[in-house]
Enzyme design. Sequence first.
Site, PDB file in Angstrom:
ATOM      1  N   CYS A  58       0.871  -1.190   0.000  1.00 12.40           N
ATOM      2  CA  CYS A  58       0.000   0.000   0.000  1.00 12.40           C
ATOM      3  C   CYS A  58       0.896   1.224   0.000  1.00 12.40           C
ATOM      4  O   CYS A  58       2.063   1.144  -0.398  1.00 12.40           O
ATOM      5  CB  CYS A  58      -0.972  -0.040   1.181  1.00 12.40           C
ATOM      6  SG  CYS A  58      -0.205  -0.019   2.813  1.00 12.40           S
TER       7      CYS A  58
ATOM      8  N   ASN B 217       2.255   1.463   4.384  1.00 10.54           N
ATOM      9  CA  ASN B 217       2.577   0.175   5.034  1.00 10.54           C
ATOM     10  C   ASN B 217       2.281   0.193   6.534  1.00 10.54           C
ATOM     11  O   ASN B 217       2.971  -0.453   7.317  1.00 10.54           O
ATOM     12  CB  ASN B 217       4.032  -0.250   4.771  1.00 10.54           C
ATOM     13  CG  ASN B 217       4.351  -1.704   5.150  1.00 10.54           C
ATOM     14  OD1 ASN B 217       5.478  -2.024   5.530  1.00 10.54           O
ATOM     15  ND2 ASN B 217       3.382  -2.596   5.064  1.00 10.54           N
TER      16      ASN B 217
ATOM     17  N   CYS C 132      -1.442   0.621   7.391  1.00 12.86           N
ATOM     18  CA  CYS C 132      -2.885   0.334   7.510  1.00 12.86           C
ATOM     19  C   CYS C 132      -3.278  -0.892   6.681  1.00 12.86           C
ATOM     20  O   CYS C 132      -3.482  -1.981   7.223  1.00 12.86           O
ATOM     21  CB  CYS C 132      -3.720   1.543   7.080  1.00 12.86           C
ATOM     22  SG  CYS C 132      -3.449   3.033   8.081  1.00 12.86           S
ATOM     23  N   ARG C 133      -3.409  -0.706   5.358  1.00 13.14           N
ATOM     24  CA  ARG C 133      -3.993  -1.765   4.529  1.00 13.14           C
ATOM     25  C   ARG C 133      -3.084  -2.964   4.332  1.00 13.14           C
ATOM     26  O   ARG C 133      -3.523  -4.118   4.488  1.00 13.14           O
ATOM     27  CB  ARG C 133      -4.391  -1.180   3.154  1.00 13.14           C
ATOM     28  CG  ARG C 133      -5.510  -0.182   3.228  1.00 13.14           C
ATOM     29  CD  ARG C 133      -5.617   0.607   1.942  1.00 13.14           C
ATOM     30  NE  ARG C 133      -4.482   1.499   1.746  1.00 13.14           N
ATOM     31  CZ  ARG C 133      -4.258   2.249   0.686  1.00 13.14           C
ATOM     32  NH1 ARG C 133      -5.104   2.194  -0.320  1.00 13.14           N
ATOM     33  NH2 ARG C 133      -3.212   3.042   0.614  1.00 13.14           N
ATOM     34  N   SER C 134      -1.825  -2.735   3.952  1.00  9.60           N
ATOM     35  CA  SER C 134      -0.990  -3.903   3.604  1.00  9.60           C
ATOM     36  C   SER C 134      -0.578  -4.740   4.819  1.00  9.60           C
ATOM     37  O   SER C 134      -0.528  -5.974   4.701  1.00  9.60           O
ATOM     38  CB  SER C 134       0.207  -3.523   2.723  1.00  9.60           C
ATOM     39  OG  SER C 134       1.073  -2.624   3.355  1.00  9.60           O
TER      40      SER C 134
ATOM     41  N   ASP D 237      -8.101   3.874   1.043  1.00  5.49           N
ATOM     42  CA  ASP D 237      -7.170   4.257   2.108  1.00  5.49           C
ATOM     43  C   ASP D 237      -7.966   4.706   3.333  1.00  5.49           C
ATOM     44  O   ASP D 237      -8.691   5.700   3.259  1.00  5.49           O
ATOM     45  CB  ASP D 237      -6.301   5.404   1.582  1.00  5.49           C
ATOM     46  CG  ASP D 237      -5.202   5.770   2.551  1.00  5.49           C
ATOM     47  OD1 ASP D 237      -5.258   5.327   3.710  1.00  5.49           O
ATOM     48  OD2 ASP D 237      -4.285   6.495   2.143  1.00  5.49           O
TER      49      ASP D 237
HETATM   50  P1  4NP Z   1      -1.797   2.781   4.134  1.00  6.96           P
HETATM   51  O1  4NP Z   1      -2.432   4.141   4.731  1.00  6.96           O
HETATM   52  O2  4NP Z   1      -1.252   3.146   2.767  1.00  6.96           O
HETATM   53  O3  4NP Z   1      -2.963   1.872   4.043  1.00  6.96           O
HETATM   54  O4  4NP Z   1      -0.738   2.346   5.118  1.00  6.96           O
HETATM   55  C1  4NP Z   1      -1.700   5.334   4.811  1.00  6.96           C
HETATM   56  C2  4NP Z   1      -0.880   5.553   5.893  1.00  6.96           C
HETATM   57  C3  4NP Z   1      -0.187   6.753   5.998  1.00  6.96           C
HETATM   58  C4  4NP Z   1      -0.331   7.723   5.010  1.00  6.96           C
HETATM   59  C5  4NP Z   1      -1.149   7.481   3.920  1.00  6.96           C
HETATM   60  C6  4NP Z   1      -1.831   6.298   3.825  1.00  6.96           C
HETATM   61  N1  4NP Z   1       0.365   8.964   5.128  1.00  6.96           N
HETATM   62  O5  4NP Z   1       0.159   9.826   4.265  1.00  6.96           O
HETATM   63  O6  4NP Z   1       1.163   9.131   6.066  1.00  6.96           O
END
Ligand code: 4NP
Length: 164
Positions: free
Chosen positions: A17, A20, A22-24, A134
């Site tokens: 994702c 790294n 939340c989703r992945s 997201d």
């Molecule tokens: P992820 O979510 O891609 O599912 O881990 C996010 C976590 C942090 C951020 C964006 C998306 N960020 O912009 O810090």
Amino acid sequence: MDSNDNDASSTSVLFVCLGNICRSPLAEGVFQNLVHEAGLSDRFVIESAGTGAWHVGEPPDVRAVIVASEHGIELTSLARQVVDDDLRRFDYVIAMDRENLRNLERMASATGSEAEIRLLREFDAEAEGGEVPDPYYGGASGFETVYEMVVRACQGLLDRIRVT
Ligand code: 4NP
């Protein structure tokens, strides 16, 4: 099943994702759990990574940890950024959204990757080809929604790998 760099009898899967956190990591934990329940843990190498570097070294977002633990899954990975070698090392590189997918395909074409690079929700019978949204800027309920789509898609992915 085949493998690039790993043991010939194992299949390697990298979930990717943006951050790294939340989703992945959730997909990694869910897929590990499904593989464990299928008695196949010794046949898989499963990791996750992010296309961005902001959260490198951090544990998963507490909201992802909570939703996973509510479903009996422990998230243990620390965030890392995807590197060129991942595109050579992993058999399957599974993106959460189309932006991740585009970035991975760009890296793959520059590295001579033979990985199968796919959107996770290609394997979700309820939303073939959709994205895992997201949840970072939303509330806790977004994480439950993400969890449910990740479970369906990870089951679909495992079914697909087992017949390949
Ligand atoms: P992820 O979510 O891609 O599912 O881990 C996010 C976590 C942090 C951020 C964006 C998306 N960020 O912009 O810090």
